[in-house]
Design an enzyme around this catalytic site. Structure first.
Site, PDB file in Angstrom:
ATOM      1  N   ARG A   1      67.668 115.582 115.699  1.00  0.00           N
ATOM      2  CA  ARG A   1      68.384 114.689 114.794  1.00  0.00           C
ATOM      3  C   ARG A   1      69.645 115.409 114.327  1.00  0.00           C
ATOM      4  O   ARG A   1      69.665 116.651 114.234  1.00  0.00           O
ATOM      5  CB  ARG A   1      67.524 114.361 113.563  1.00  0.00           C
ATOM      6  CG  ARG A   1      66.383 113.388 113.825  1.00  0.00           C
ATOM      7  CD  ARG A   1      66.880 111.969 114.063  1.00  0.00           C
ATOM      8  NE  ARG A   1      65.804 111.015 114.235  1.00  0.00           N
ATOM      9  CZ  ARG A   1      65.363 110.578 115.426  1.00  0.00           C
ATOM     10  NH1 ARG A   1      65.901 111.016 116.545  1.00  0.00           N
ATOM     11  NH2 ARG A   1      64.393 109.687 115.491  1.00  0.00           N
TER      12      ARG A   1
ATOM     13  N   HIS B   1      73.308 109.305 121.517  1.00  0.00           N
ATOM     14  CA  HIS B   1      71.865 109.188 121.213  1.00  0.00           C
ATOM     15  C   HIS B   1      71.113 108.510 122.374  1.00  0.00           C
ATOM     16  O   HIS B   1      70.465 107.489 122.194  1.00  0.00           O
ATOM     17  CB  HIS B   1      71.665 108.417 119.889  1.00  0.00           C
ATOM     18  CG  HIS B   1      70.330 108.704 119.250  1.00  0.00           C
ATOM     19  ND1 HIS B   1      70.159 108.846 117.895  1.00  0.00           N
ATOM     20  CD2 HIS B   1      69.091 108.866 119.779  1.00  0.00           C
ATOM     21  CE1 HIS B   1      68.883 109.091 117.624  1.00  0.00           C
ATOM     22  NE2 HIS B   1      68.225 109.108 118.756  1.00  0.00           N
TER      23      HIS B   1
HETATM   24  C1  GLV Z   1      64.856 108.497 119.175  1.00  0.00           C
HETATM   25  O1  GLV Z   1      65.653 109.141 118.577  1.00  0.00           O
HETATM   26  C2  GLV Z   1      63.478 108.484 118.868  1.00  0.00           C
HETATM   27  O2  GLV Z   1      63.082 109.100 117.877  1.00  0.00           O
HETATM   28  O3  GLV Z   1      62.729 107.862 119.620  1.00  0.00           O
END
Ligand code: GLV
Length: 310
Positions: A225, A273
């Site tokens: 993160r 992401h």
């Molecule tokens: C993506 O970031 C997840 O946590 O699946």
């Protein structure tokens, strides 16, 4: 059985279709802002909006369409503690993470990040790779995904290290744990791959003090993160060359704002992401199975331990 579904992107139709396929006995209700939901047995969410909280108070289980639970745990006990919150177990994410991390590690080891710059400058300059024994890859977080990434790295022969909250033993991997182990882990790690859950303990874990412990010319790969990395500290350490390059898939603010200095740093590789995207069909199939288990009072895998935050 009634399921309350929230999708941030509003694309609910394919989810409803997949639930009809894997859990035909369920009725799926799409959550809408300002419309109180009818009583539901289960909720399917990832990062629910605050306005959804009243509709989550009486469900028997909350199923996340992702691996990390920080997006819902940010509400603390506004999500009643007795409601199990269940995250995905792999569901096709392990293979994607392995591809992403192996690609980043090999790119740095074989110095493709430098060849990209050289090619743009029209320069033909063969470069020797670092000594393999000095190129230790350290994975932070040894859950399902971290373990899968370590397995994928094994054939390349880099010294492999892992750091986790509690002690782990992984064949062929030097394992460290806890606050004491972090120091030794970092001192010997040339590529730090962050795959940790974001908790109070791991927030900002890649800060100036910790990254400075890594050898000169190290690399950061963050697929955990954004909160794990101190952004100004990373920029500082990159300007001094202590951190040679970074591959970042996650950020404190997503999408990464247009004015963010990371965009201008040529040695930061930014991806939006995508290191492990939620694969809808696999996820619905898994969630449907877990819902059936829960409805029958059977134990369900990957229920979040609210006391540790993952
Ligand atoms: C993506 O970031 C997840 O946590 O699946």
């Amino acid at each position: 059985m009634r399921i309350l579904l929230h999708r941030a992107d509003g694309k609910t139709e394919p989810w409803i279709k997949d639930f009809a396929r894997y859990l035909p006995e369920a009725e799926v209700v799409v959550w809408e802002k300002g419309v109180p939901a009818p009583p539901c047995d289960y909720a399917v969410v990832f990062v629910p909006p605050e306005e959804m909280l009243p509709d989550l108070q009486n469900v028997k289980g909350i199923f996340l369409t992702g691996s990390g639970a920080d997006g819902i745990l940010r509400f603390g006990d506004a999500i009643p503690l007795h409601i199990p919150v269940v995250r995905l177990t792999d569901a096709g994410m392990g293979a994607q993470m392995a591809e992403y991390v192996v690609h980043a590690v090999l790119r740095y080891y074989r110095r493709f990040h430098e060849y990209e710059e050289l090619a743009r400058a029209g320069e033909w300059a063969p470069l020797l790779p670092p000594v393999r024994e000095d190129f230790a890859v350290g994975v932070m977080g040894t859950g399902v995904l971290g373990s899968r990434v370590l397995e994928a790295l094994k054939p390349f022969g880099f010294p492999l290290r892992a750091w986790s909250r509690t002690a782990r033993a992984i064949d062929g991997v030097q394992c460290f744990h806890g606050a004491d182990g972090l120091d030794t882990f970092l001192r010997g790690t040339r590529v730090a791959v962050c795959m940790l859950p974001l908790t109070e303990e791991t927030n900002n874990i890649l800060n100036l003090t910790n990254m400075a412990k890594m050898p000169q010319g190290s690399f950061i790969v963050n697929v955990g993160r954004g909160g794990h990395v101190s952004e100004p500290d990373l920029l500082n350490l990159m300007r001094t060359g202590h951190i040679e390059a970074a591959t970042l898939d996650v950020f404190r603010h997503e999408p990464l704002p247009a004015q963010h200095p990371f965009w201008k740093e040529p040695r930061i590789t930014i991806t939006p992401h995508i290191s492990a995207l939620t694969l809808r069909r696999e996820s619905v199939q898994q969630i449907a199975g877990k819902m059936r288990q829960m409805a029958q009072g059977e134990p369900v895998a990957d229920v979040i331990d609210r006391s540790i935050g993952y």
